[in-house]
Design a protein around this motif. Sequence first.
Motif, short mmCIF file in Angstrom:
data_model
loop_
_atom_site.label_atom_id
_atom_site.label_comp_id
_atom_site.label_asym_id
_atom_site.label_seq_id
_atom_site.Cartn_x
_atom_site.Cartn_y
_atom_site.Cartn_z
N ARG A 136 58.02 77.12 4.34
CA ARG A 136 57.37 75.92 3.81
C ARG A 136 56.14 76.35 3.00
O ARG A 136 55.26 77.04 3.52
CB ARG A 136 56.96 75.00 4.96
N TYR A 137 56.11 75.98 1.73
CA TYR A 137 55.00 76.39 0.88
C TYR A 137 54.94 75.45 -0.33
O TYR A 137 55.76 74.52 -0.48
CB TYR A 137 55.15 77.84 0.41
N GLY A 138 53.96 75.68 -1.19
CA GLY A 138 53.81 74.87 -2.39
C GLY A 138 53.67 75.73 -3.62
O GLY A 138 53.24 76.88 -3.55
N VAL A 139 54.05 75.17 -4.76
CA VAL A 139 53.91 75.83 -6.05
C VAL A 139 53.15 74.87 -6.97
O VAL A 139 53.56 73.71 -7.14
CB VAL A 139 55.27 76.18 -6.68
N TYR A 140 52.04 75.35 -7.52
CA TYR A 140 51.24 74.53 -8.42
C TYR A 140 51.35 75.10 -9.82
O TYR A 140 51.01 76.26 -10.06
CB TYR A 140 49.77 74.52 -7.97
N ILE A 141 51.87 74.31 -10.77
CA ILE A 141 52.02 74.71 -12.17
C ILE A 141 50.99 73.96 -12.99
O ILE A 141 50.93 72.72 -12.95
CB ILE A 141 53.43 74.39 -12.70
#
Length: 248
Positions: A137-142
Amino acid sequence: MELNCDWRSFQSLFFPKKKLSATSTQNPVYLITEGQVVISVFADGQDLADWTGATYDEVEAEFSHREIYAYDRVQVDQWMSQAVDQGHFYDQVQFLRGQCQPARVLKNRGRSYDLSQQSHFLLRSLQTWWRVVLPSRYGVYICLDQNPATSIFLQVHQGRMGGCQVPDLSSMIPERRRVPSDVVKYISEHYLVPVQGMYLTSKEWAEWAESENPWPQIAAALKADRTKLAPFNWSVAALIFLRGYLGI
């Protein structure tokens, strides 16, 4: 309604509308038919609505120089019903891309068009063997052009997208909003997941989306410091370089 997903922003960053070009008249034509009658017709970059109600033979004769993929209405209705059971809109789209098998295909010039591969390079990669080495579980910020308004935050759960939104940074001190590491830290603390940020230009983002294999370009941009990871993570950089230089 999915409150954790901003589909308009997601669409604009990952699947923007393509401009009409000279090659639009060469794109594949997709039909939904009921018997011999065409009840829906689509081609990327063209409006073919006038062909609704024509027969399949008439459409084939008109577009014989192009690939034509015809789908039976009854089968499409079944796929649509099955897609409803998927997690959210993006999963439904991916399900349909994977399931849709045309009833009739007209191919020309030896070309092969795989509908299941028409997804964004980054979204595809998150579902590859990367899911084994990345957290569950993680996030990606573009963030494009250092502008939070042209950014998006993806929540990923076991290789699948669990949510997407433009983060609300209004409670941050204005000076901190201009510091990539501070922004990513703020998002991570707000959503309680580890977050990897990527800062790049909208020009390169658009070019990569059009490329069949953008990873060598991405690796080169990262090496030249045009694309920045925030925070810099050697493991993530290694994944990008492996894909860019070794194709794995």
